[in-house]
Design an enzyme around this catalytic site. Structure first.
Site, PDB file in Angstrom:
ATOM      1  N   THR A   1       0.979  -1.298  -0.073  1.00 25.84           N
ATOM      2  CA  THR A   1      -0.116  -0.118  -0.130  1.00 25.84           C
ATOM      3  C   THR A   1       1.045   1.317   0.125  1.00 25.84           C
ATOM      4  OG1 THR A   1      -1.660  -1.089   0.993  1.00 25.84           O
ATOM      5  CG2 THR A   1      -1.645   1.188   1.504  1.00 25.84           C
TER       6      THR A   1
ATOM      7  N   ARG B   1     -14.294  -6.599  -0.498  1.00 24.56           N
ATOM      8  CA  ARG B   1     -14.011  -6.429   1.057  1.00 24.56           C
ATOM      9  C   ARG B   1     -13.486  -4.918   0.853  1.00 24.56           C
ATOM     10  NH1 ARG B   1      -8.357  -5.062   2.268  1.00 24.56           N
ATOM     11  NH2 ARG B   1      -7.879  -5.724   4.329  1.00 24.56           N
TER      12      ARG B   1
ATOM     13  N   THR C   1      -0.452   1.307   6.922  1.00 27.30           N
ATOM     14  CA  THR C   1      -0.175   0.097   5.782  1.00 27.30           C
ATOM     15  C   THR C   1      -0.080  -1.338   6.670  1.00 27.30           C
ATOM     16  OG1 THR C   1       0.974  -0.820   4.362  1.00 27.30           O
ATOM     17  CG2 THR C   1       2.106   0.497   5.919  1.00 27.30           C
TER      18      THR C   1
HETATM   19  N1  ASP Z   1      -3.869  -2.067   4.716  1.00 22.40           N
HETATM   20  C1  ASP Z   1      -4.421  -2.366   3.326  1.00 22.40           C
HETATM   21  C2  ASP Z   1      -5.436  -3.102   3.263  1.00 22.40           C
HETATM   22  O1  ASP Z   1      -5.698  -3.953   4.338  1.00 22.40           O
HETATM   23  C3  ASP Z   1      -3.302  -3.411   2.906  1.00 22.40           C
HETATM   24  C4  ASP Z   1      -1.627  -2.991   3.123  1.00 22.40           C
HETATM   25  O2  ASP Z   1      -1.656  -1.844   3.817  1.00 22.40           O
HETATM   26  O3  ASP Z   1      -0.918  -3.536   2.377  1.00 22.40           O
HETATM   27  O4  ASP Z   1      -6.338  -3.083   2.450  1.00 22.40           O
END
Ligand code: ASP
Length: 302
Positions: A170, A198, A221
């Protein structure tokens, strides 16, 4: 008349493990480009929201990260993108969820904040709104990369849960401008193999993204479900009259506590005096920062 505030920007490219198919040099080049895009705007006197959006657009356009082009695939092999922005002066915020055809989701999130009476739009309605506001539309194929198709194949073959995925990627940015205004922006494709529909923490104000001029701007993230359940971004940004701990100490404590309950991830934050925070409980979190001294930092691990 009050003096100018220090300016600062921090960006991240996701907490987790680096993708083996890209080199640290490749990651560094994009991180530097993104941090400099935001910092140049701050130097010119632009707002922190302009700076964080500019930095995130660079990261979304790069196939290296899990946002915009190169985002991860859901269990049906499709792409659904989430993004959010927030301004610390008035607590204005905008977010979009599960969109499939807007080239830069962060621009769509910004237009929700600025041009709609809402905070969060999802799915088809979000796409129609963004298109009407002149956000660039692309075919869903634009986002797909071979590397993500392979990743989904391995994921499905191993019968993993999206929570087991250690590759995050992310992207996010936080900034402080010369008027003392803080802003945060986060953009993601979510987690590999997630169920269609989701929504993770990124687009949920207070979970993955938050900004309040009194305390900090924060972009998170990691394992989104845990960030939602623990309201991580708001927990850090909540004004507290009782804590003598610094922003950095509080962020460290939140991220350590999250690990104890099984939540992997990290966050970046910037405070009203330009304090820079980068905390994570994963092997790496590619990141870059330019603080009040004007020095550029690029790091991956601890
Ligand atoms: N936090 C993000 C999510 O769950 C994924 C990530 O940060 O890699 O959608």
């Amino acid at each position: 008349m009050s003096a100018d505030h220090p300016i600062a920007i921090v960006i991240h490219g996701g907490a987790g493990e680096l993708e083996k198919c890209f080199t640290e040099e490749e990651y560094s080049a994009v991180l530097v480009q993104a941090a400099c895009a935001g910092y140049t705007l701050l130097l010119e006197g632009s707002s922190s929201i302009d700076a964080v959006v500019a930095a995130v657009v660079v990261l979304e356009d790069s196939p290296l990260f899990n946002a915009g082009k190169g985002a991860v695939l859901n269990s049906a092999g499709g792409i659904e993108l989430d993004a959010a922005v927030m301004e610390g002066s008035q607590l204005r915020a905008g977010a979009i969820g599960a969109i499939t055809n807007i080239k830069n989701p962060i621009l769509a999130a910004r237009t929700v904040m600025e041009d709609s009476p809402h905070v969060l739009l999802v799915g088809r309605g979000a796409e129609q709104f963004a298109a009407a506001q002149q956000c660039q539309i692309v075919s869903p194929d634009y986002f797909h990369t071979e590397h993500r198709r392979e990743q989904l194949k391995r994921f499905l073959a191993a019968k993993q849960s999206p929570a087991d995925s250690h590759q995050h990627g992310t992207v996010g940015a936080v900034a402080l401008d010369k008027n003392g205004n803080l802003a945060a922006a986060t953009s993601t494709g979510g987690t590999t193999g997630k169920l269609p529909g989701r929504m993770g923490d990124t687009a949920l104000i207070g979970s993955g993204t938050y900004a309040d001029n009194r305390t900090c701007a924060v972009s998170c993230t990691g394992h989104g479900e845990m960030f939602i359940r623990h309201a991580v971004a708001h927990r850090l940004a909540m004004p507290s009259a009782h804590s003598a701990a610094s922003l950095s100490e509080r962020a460290g404590e939140i991220i350590r506590e999250l690990k104890l309950v099984g939540g992997s991830g990290g966050l970046i934050a910037v405070g009203p005096r330009g304090e820079l925070v980068m905390e994570f409980n994963t092997p790496t979190m590619p990141r870059a920062a330019i603080g009040a001294d004007g020095n550029l930092i690029v790091s991956f691990g601890r």
